[in-house]
Motif scaffolding. Structure first.
Motif, PDB file in Angstrom:
ATOM      1  N   UNK A  74       9.330   7.273  88.596  1.00 20.93           N
ATOM      2  CA  UNK A  74       9.782   7.982  89.790  1.00 20.93           C
ATOM      3  C   UNK A  74       9.568   9.475  89.557  1.00 20.93           C
ATOM      4  N   UNK A  75       8.947  10.135  90.514  1.00 16.29           N
ATOM      5  CA  UNK A  75       8.686  11.569  90.419  1.00 16.29           C
ATOM      6  C   UNK A  75       9.858  12.346  91.016  1.00 16.29           C
ATOM      7  N   UNK A  76      10.383  13.339  90.291  1.00 15.98           N
ATOM      8  CA  UNK A  76      11.423  14.189  90.878  1.00 15.98           C
ATOM      9  C   UNK A  76      10.896  14.885  92.143  1.00 15.98           C
ATOM     10  N   UNK A  77      11.801  15.232  93.034  1.00 11.85           N
ATOM     11  CA  UNK A  77      11.431  15.873  94.302  1.00 11.85           C
ATOM     12  C   UNK A  77      10.911  17.287  94.086  1.00 11.85           C
ATOM     13  N   UNK A  78      11.223  17.893  92.958  1.00 15.42           N
ATOM     14  CA  UNK A  78      10.741  19.234  92.647  1.00 15.42           C
ATOM     15  C   UNK A  78      10.639  19.379  91.132  1.00 15.42           C
ATOM     16  N   UNK A  79       9.963  20.430  90.699  1.00 12.12           N
ATOM     17  CA  UNK A  79       9.582  20.608  89.299  1.00 12.12           C
ATOM     18  C   UNK A  79      10.764  20.540  88.328  1.00 12.12           C
ATOM     19  N   UNK A  80      11.891  21.146  88.662  1.00 13.67           N
ATOM     20  CA  UNK A  80      13.043  21.183  87.756  1.00 13.67           C
ATOM     21  C   UNK A  80      14.053  20.069  88.023  1.00 13.67           C
ATOM     22  N   UNK A  81      13.666  19.080  88.838  1.00 14.71           N
ATOM     23  CA  UNK A  81      14.587  18.007  89.218  1.00 14.71           C
ATOM     24  C   UNK A  81      15.199  17.276  88.034  1.00 14.71           C
ATOM     25  N   UNK A  82      14.368  16.917  87.061  1.00 11.56           N
ATOM     26  CA  UNK A  82      14.881  16.186  85.897  1.00 11.56           C
ATOM     27  C   UNK A  82      15.899  17.045  85.142  1.00 11.56           C
ATOM     28  N   UNK A  83      15.610  18.321  84.984  1.00 13.03           N
ATOM     29  CA  UNK A  83      16.534  19.230  84.291  1.00 13.03           C
ATOM     30  C   UNK A  83      17.865  19.331  85.029  1.00 13.03           C
ATOM     31  N   UNK A  84      17.818  19.342  86.346  1.00 16.16           N
ATOM     32  CA  UNK A  84      19.045  19.407  87.155  1.00 16.16           C
ATOM     33  C   UNK A  84      19.891  18.154  86.907  1.00 16.16           C
ATOM     34  N   UNK A  85      19.259  16.983  86.917  1.00 17.69           N
ATOM     35  CA  UNK A  85      20.009  15.729  86.701  1.00 17.69           C
ATOM     36  C   UNK A  85      20.635  15.732  85.308  1.00 17.69           C
ATOM     37  N   UNK A  86      19.908  16.187  84.315  1.00 19.85           N
ATOM     38  CA  UNK A  86      20.457  16.260  82.955  1.00 19.85           C
ATOM     39  C   UNK A  86      21.649  17.214  82.905  1.00 19.85           C
ATOM     40  N   UNK A  87      21.535  18.366  83.547  1.00 21.03           N
ATOM     41  CA  UNK A  87      22.638  19.336  83.565  1.00 21.03           C
ATOM     42  C   UNK A  87      23.871  18.754  84.256  1.00 21.03           C
ATOM     43  N   UNK A  88      23.669  18.036  85.360  1.00 21.73           N
ATOM     44  CA  UNK A  88      24.788  17.402  86.069  1.00 21.73           C
ATOM     45  C   UNK A  88      25.417  16.330  85.184  1.00 21.73           C
ATOM     46  N   UNK A  89      24.589  15.511  84.542  1.00 18.02           N
ATOM     47  CA  UNK A  89      25.110  14.467  83.644  1.00 18.02           C
ATOM     48  C   UNK A  89      25.907  15.089  82.496  1.00 18.02           C
ATOM     49  N   UNK A  90      25.370  16.128  81.893  1.00 22.10           N
ATOM     50  CA  UNK A  90      26.049  16.752  80.763  1.00 22.10           C
ATOM     51  C   UNK A  90      27.378  17.386  81.171  1.00 22.10           C
ATOM     52  N   UNK A  91      27.404  17.979  82.356  1.00 25.10           N
ATOM     53  CA  UNK A  91      28.665  18.553  82.866  1.00 25.10           C
ATOM     54  C   UNK A  91      29.687  17.445  83.103  1.00 25.10           C
ATOM     55  N   UNK A  92      29.227  16.335  83.653  1.00 28.26           N
ATOM     56  CA  UNK A  92      30.109  15.196  83.897  1.00 28.26           C
ATOM     57  C   UNK A  92      30.686  14.659  82.588  1.00 28.26           C
ATOM     58  N   UNK A  93      29.849  14.590  81.555  1.00 31.93           N
ATOM     59  CA  UNK A  93      30.306  14.093  80.250  1.00 31.93           C
ATOM     60  C   UNK A  93      31.460  14.928  79.687  1.00 31.93           C
ATOM     61  N   UNK A  94      31.483  16.215  79.981  1.00 33.55           N
ATOM     62  CA  UNK A  94      32.539  17.091  79.474  1.00 33.55           C
ATOM     63  C   UNK A  94      33.902  16.768  80.070  1.00 33.55           C
ATOM     64  N   UNK A  95      33.926  16.161  81.257  1.00 38.78           N
ATOM     65  CA  UNK A  95      35.188  15.971  81.971  1.00 38.78           C
ATOM     66  C   UNK A  95      35.581  14.509  82.171  1.00 38.78           C
ATOM     67  N   UNK A  96      34.717  13.591  81.835  1.00 39.40           N
ATOM     68  CA  UNK A  96      35.055  12.178  82.067  1.00 39.40           C
ATOM     69  C   UNK A  96      35.981  11.674  80.960  1.00 39.40           C
ATOM     70  N   UNK A  97      36.685  10.604  81.257  1.00 44.76           N
ATOM     71  CA  UNK A  97      37.645  10.059  80.303  1.00 44.76           C
ATOM     72  C   UNK A  97      37.060   8.896  79.495  1.00 44.76           C
ATOM     73  N   UNK A  98      35.794   8.571  79.719  1.00 44.45           N
ATOM     74  CA  UNK A  98      35.135   7.499  78.967  1.00 44.45           C
ATOM     75  C   UNK A  98      33.937   8.077  78.240  1.00 44.45           C
ATOM     76  N   UNK A  99      33.528   7.400  77.172  1.00 46.88           N
ATOM     77  CA  UNK A  99      32.421   7.952  76.376  1.00 46.88           C
ATOM     78  C   UNK A  99      31.105   7.310  76.708  1.00 46.88           C
TER      79      UNK A  99
END
Length: 169
Positions: free
Chosen positions: A144-169
């Motif tokens: 699957x191609x991201x909609x824009x050049x930095x799309x994959x980086x954005x998803x990783x940043x969102x995932x990493x931010x979520x990991x900081x606040x979630x209660x599961x590992x």
């Protein structure tokens, strides 16, 4: 992604996920619903989100605000992430977690792989999976191609931010 009240916690949870989904399709509008018990639904359009040439991504998350140490955050009560064939809506991969289901005895997070015909109804344990992980699976494993050049980086940043606040590992 805590907030000072339930509505702020909802916004802090929802907005990054909208950015992650936007990395797949910038035009998508997510469905939202607030239930009487304060739980909220965040979901893809009923028709799904185009996910490559022949696939679509469908998802729904049921969330509930909880208070911890004076701050509010959203906690996931159930999820359903499916990658389907766009032309038939047949499920290719389906990640589910429904610990309070009235229809299923299976309460642990699991994946279905219907194309593995003899095991198509089996619940393969996975541990909890995030929507961001499913999107990255599409980018990394399904082409699957991201909609824009930095799309994959954005998803990783969102995932990493979520990991900081979630209660599961």
């Amino acid at each position: 992604m805590p907030g000072r009240n339930p509505d702020e916690a909802w916004r802090e949870f929802r907005e990054p996920l909208k950015r992650a989904v936007g990395a797949v399709d910038l035009s998508v509008r997510l469905r939202e619903r607030r239930f009487e018990n304060e739980q909220r639904l965040l979901a893809s359009p009923v028709t799904g989100i185009p996910f490559g040439q022949r696939l679509s991504l469908l998802f729904s998350l049921t969330l509930e605000p909880i208070e911890e140490s004076g701050l509010w955050r959203m906690t996931t009560r159930r999820y359903d992430f499916s990658i389907v064939e766009a032309s038939t809506t047949n499920i290719v991969f389906g990640w589910h977690w429904h610990p309070f289901s009235r229809r299923s005895q299976v309460t642990y997070p699991h994946v279905h792989v219907p194309s593995a015909s003899q095991f198509k109804t089996r619940h393969i344990p996975t541990g909890r999976v995030s929507l961001e992980d499913v999107i990255l699976f599409g980018f990394d494993e399904l082409g699957v191609e991201p909609a824009y050049k930095t799309g994959r980086d954005i998803v990783i940043a969102v995932r990493d931010r979520h990991k900081q606040h979630r209660s599961w590992s």
